[in-house]
Design a protein around this motif. Structure first.
Motif, PDB file in Angstrom:
ATOM      1  N   GLY A  15       0.786  -1.222   0.000  1.00 55.62           N
ATOM      2  CA  GLY A  15       0.000   0.000   0.000  1.00 55.62           C
ATOM      3  C   GLY A  15       0.821   1.277   0.000  1.00 55.62           C
ATOM      4  N   GLU A  16       2.101   1.169   0.296  1.00 60.39           N
ATOM      5  CA  GLU A  16       2.957   2.355   0.322  1.00 60.39           C
ATOM      6  C   GLU A  16       3.466   2.700  -1.084  1.00 60.39           C
ATOM      7  N   SER A  17       4.241   3.777  -1.127  1.00 59.20           N
ATOM      8  CA  SER A  17       4.732   4.299  -2.411  1.00 59.20           C
ATOM      9  C   SER A  17       6.246   4.416  -2.419  1.00 59.20           C
ATOM     10  N   LEU A  18       6.798   4.396  -3.626  1.00 57.68           N
ATOM     11  CA  LEU A  18       8.208   4.662  -3.853  1.00 57.68           C
ATOM     12  C   LEU A  18       8.342   5.401  -5.179  1.00 57.68           C
ATOM     13  N   ARG A  19       9.392   6.200  -5.315  1.00 63.79           N
ATOM     14  CA  ARG A  19       9.719   6.802  -6.609  1.00 63.79           C
ATOM     15  C   ARG A  19      11.127   6.399  -6.995  1.00 63.79           C
ATOM     16  N   LEU A  20      11.226   5.737  -8.115  1.00 66.12           N
ATOM     17  CA  LEU A  20      12.525   5.352  -8.658  1.00 66.12           C
ATOM     18  C   LEU A  20      13.018   6.429  -9.615  1.00 66.12           C
ATOM     19  N   SER A  21      14.331   6.587  -9.655  1.00 60.34           N
ATOM     20  CA  SER A  21      14.964   7.507 -10.592  1.00 60.34           C
ATOM     21  C   SER A  21      16.022   6.769 -11.387  1.00 60.34           C
ATOM     22  N   CYS A  22      16.278   7.265 -12.590  1.00 63.15           N
ATOM     23  CA  CYS A  22      17.323   6.702 -13.430  1.00 63.15           C
ATOM     24  C   CYS A  22      18.073   7.863 -14.071  1.00 63.15           C
ATOM     25  N   ALA A  23      19.311   8.045 -13.681  1.00 64.26           N
ATOM     26  CA  ALA A  23      20.147   9.110 -14.233  1.00 64.26           C
ATOM     27  C   ALA A  23      20.869   8.593 -15.470  1.00 64.26           C
ATOM     28  N   ALA A  24      20.674   9.281 -16.595  1.00 63.86           N
ATOM     29  CA  ALA A  24      21.234   8.831 -17.873  1.00 63.86           C
ATOM     30  C   ALA A  24      22.369   9.749 -18.315  1.00 63.86           C
ATOM     31  N   SER A  25      23.365   9.169 -18.957  1.00 67.76           N
ATOM     32  CA  SER A  25      24.464   9.955 -19.504  1.00 67.76           C
ATOM     33  C   SER A  25      25.099   9.204 -20.659  1.00 67.76           C
ATOM     34  N   GLY A  26      25.840   9.939 -21.471  1.00 68.77           N
ATOM     35  CA  GLY A  26      26.578   9.309 -22.555  1.00 68.77           C
ATOM     36  C   GLY A  26      25.822   9.194 -23.861  1.00 68.77           C
ATOM     37  N   PHE A  27      24.595   9.724 -23.907  1.00 65.11           N
ATOM     38  CA  PHE A  27      23.823   9.712 -25.146  1.00 65.11           C
ATOM     39  C   PHE A  27      22.815  10.846 -25.079  1.00 65.11           C
ATOM     40  N   THR A  28      22.167  11.135 -26.199  1.00 61.12           N
ATOM     41  CA  THR A  28      21.181  12.213 -26.252  1.00 61.12           C
ATOM     42  C   THR A  28      19.866  11.687 -25.707  1.00 61.12           C
ATOM     43  N   PHE A  29      19.682  11.864 -24.411  1.00 62.06           N
ATOM     44  CA  PHE A  29      18.556  11.278 -23.671  1.00 62.06           C
ATOM     45  C   PHE A  29      17.217  11.599 -24.329  1.00 62.06           C
ATOM     46  N   SER A  30      17.048  12.836 -24.761  1.00 59.71           N
ATOM     47  CA  SER A  30      15.755  13.291 -25.294  1.00 59.71           C
ATOM     48  C   SER A  30      15.422  12.694 -26.655  1.00 59.71           C
ATOM     49  N   SER A  31      16.317  11.917 -27.238  1.00 60.57           N
ATOM     50  CA  SER A  31      16.074  11.330 -28.556  1.00 60.57           C
ATOM     51  C   SER A  31      15.581   9.893 -28.497  1.00 60.57           C
ATOM     52  N   TYR A  32      15.418   9.357 -27.307  1.00 62.31           N
ATOM     53  CA  TYR A  32      15.109   7.932 -27.177  1.00 62.31           C
ATOM     54  C   TYR A  32      13.889   7.675 -26.321  1.00 62.31           C
ATOM     55  N   TRP A  33      13.079   6.696 -26.749  1.00 63.40           N
ATOM     56  CA  TRP A  33      12.112   6.105 -25.844  1.00 63.40           C
ATOM     57  C   TRP A  33      12.895   5.460 -24.693  1.00 63.40           C
ATOM     58  N   MET A  34      12.303   5.500 -23.516  1.00 58.93           N
ATOM     59  CA  MET A  34      12.911   4.883 -22.342  1.00 58.93           C
ATOM     60  C   MET A  34      11.901   3.963 -21.665  1.00 58.93           C
ATOM     61  N   TYR A  35      12.427   2.983 -20.962  1.00 57.75           N
ATOM     62  CA  TYR A  35      11.584   1.934 -20.387  1.00 57.75           C
ATOM     63  C   TYR A  35      11.989   1.629 -18.941  1.00 57.75           C
ATOM     64  N   TRP A  36      11.024   1.134 -18.212  1.00 54.98           N
ATOM     65  CA  TRP A  36      11.290   0.453 -16.952  1.00 54.98           C
ATOM     66  C   TRP A  36      10.916  -1.018 -17.155  1.00 54.98           C
ATOM     67  N   VAL A  37      11.798  -1.885 -16.721  1.00 55.62           N
ATOM     68  CA  VAL A  37      11.541  -3.315 -16.733  1.00 55.62           C
ATOM     69  C   VAL A  37      11.906  -3.858 -15.359  1.00 55.62           C
ATOM     70  N   ARG A  38      11.392  -5.033 -15.014  1.00 51.89           N
ATOM     71  CA  ARG A  38      11.688  -5.592 -13.702  1.00 51.89           C
ATOM     72  C   ARG A  38      11.889  -7.103 -13.787  1.00 51.89           C
ATOM     73  N   GLN A  39      12.567  -7.609 -12.797  1.00 57.21           N
ATOM     74  CA  GLN A  39      12.767  -9.050 -12.702  1.00 57.21           C
ATOM     75  C   GLN A  39      12.525  -9.494 -11.275  1.00 57.21           C
ATOM     76  N   ALA A  40      11.456 -10.252 -11.101  1.00 64.37           N
ATOM     77  CA  ALA A  40      11.128 -10.796  -9.792  1.00 64.37           C
ATOM     78  C   ALA A  40      11.976 -12.043  -9.544  1.00 64.37           C
ATOM     79  N   PRO A  41      12.091 -12.443  -8.276  1.00 66.07           N
ATOM     80  CA  PRO A  41      12.878 -13.631  -7.945  1.00 66.07           C
ATOM     81  C   PRO A  41      12.415 -14.849  -8.726  1.00 66.07           C
ATOM     82  N   LYS A  42      13.339 -15.521  -9.365  1.00 67.11           N
ATOM     83  CA  LYS A  42      13.084 -16.766 -10.103  1.00 67.11           C
ATOM     84  C   LYS A  42      12.148 -16.575 -11.282  1.00 67.11           C
TER      85      LYS A  42
END
Length: 122
Positions: A15-42
């Motif tokens: 029921g609680e909340s979190l905010r994740l951040s992802c700091a990007a560098s080394g490329f033109t960030f504004s030119s790309y679609w970006m994604y969040w993906v996850r991997q649960a245990p097993k």
């Protein structure tokens, strides 16, 4: 070189909340679609959310729609994932990922970060 560095994970109760951040560098960030993906245990990699170059168009998996919001700040080269109403099944390592091609949504990733652990448990 391309770098994606996630942060913001942790241990929270259902029921609680979190905010994740992802700091990007080394490329033109504004030119790309970006994604969040996850991997649960097993389990395999699961796509969570995607956002277009300008942050105007987003799409999310059914499992998180209405609870998670992806966004980006191109001035700060940062991707976000606001996660509300967290459930135990959201427990996973969360990764941000960059699309393979500029100005396209191929859903193929050529770079991703080291991940940040999110654990939802009472």
């Amino acid at each position: 070189q391309v770098q994606l560095v996630e942060s913001g994970g942790g241990l929270v109760q259902p029921g609680e909340s979190l905010r994740l951040s992802c700091a990007a560098s080394g490329f033109t960030f504004s030119s790309y679609w970006m994604y969040w993906v996850r991997q649960a245990p097993k389990k395999g990699l699961e796509w969570v959310s995607a956002v277009d170059m300008g942050g105007f168009s987003t799409v999310s998996a059914d499992s998180v729609r209405g609870r998670f919001t992806i966004s980006r700040d191109n001035a700060k080269n940062t991707l976000y994932l606001q996660m509300n109403s967290l459930k135990s099944e959201d427990t996973a390592v969360y990764y941000c990922a960059k699309d393979l091609s500029p100005a396209s949504s191929t859903s193929k990733y050529d770079y991703w970060g080291q991940g940040t652990q999110v654990t939802v448990s009472s």
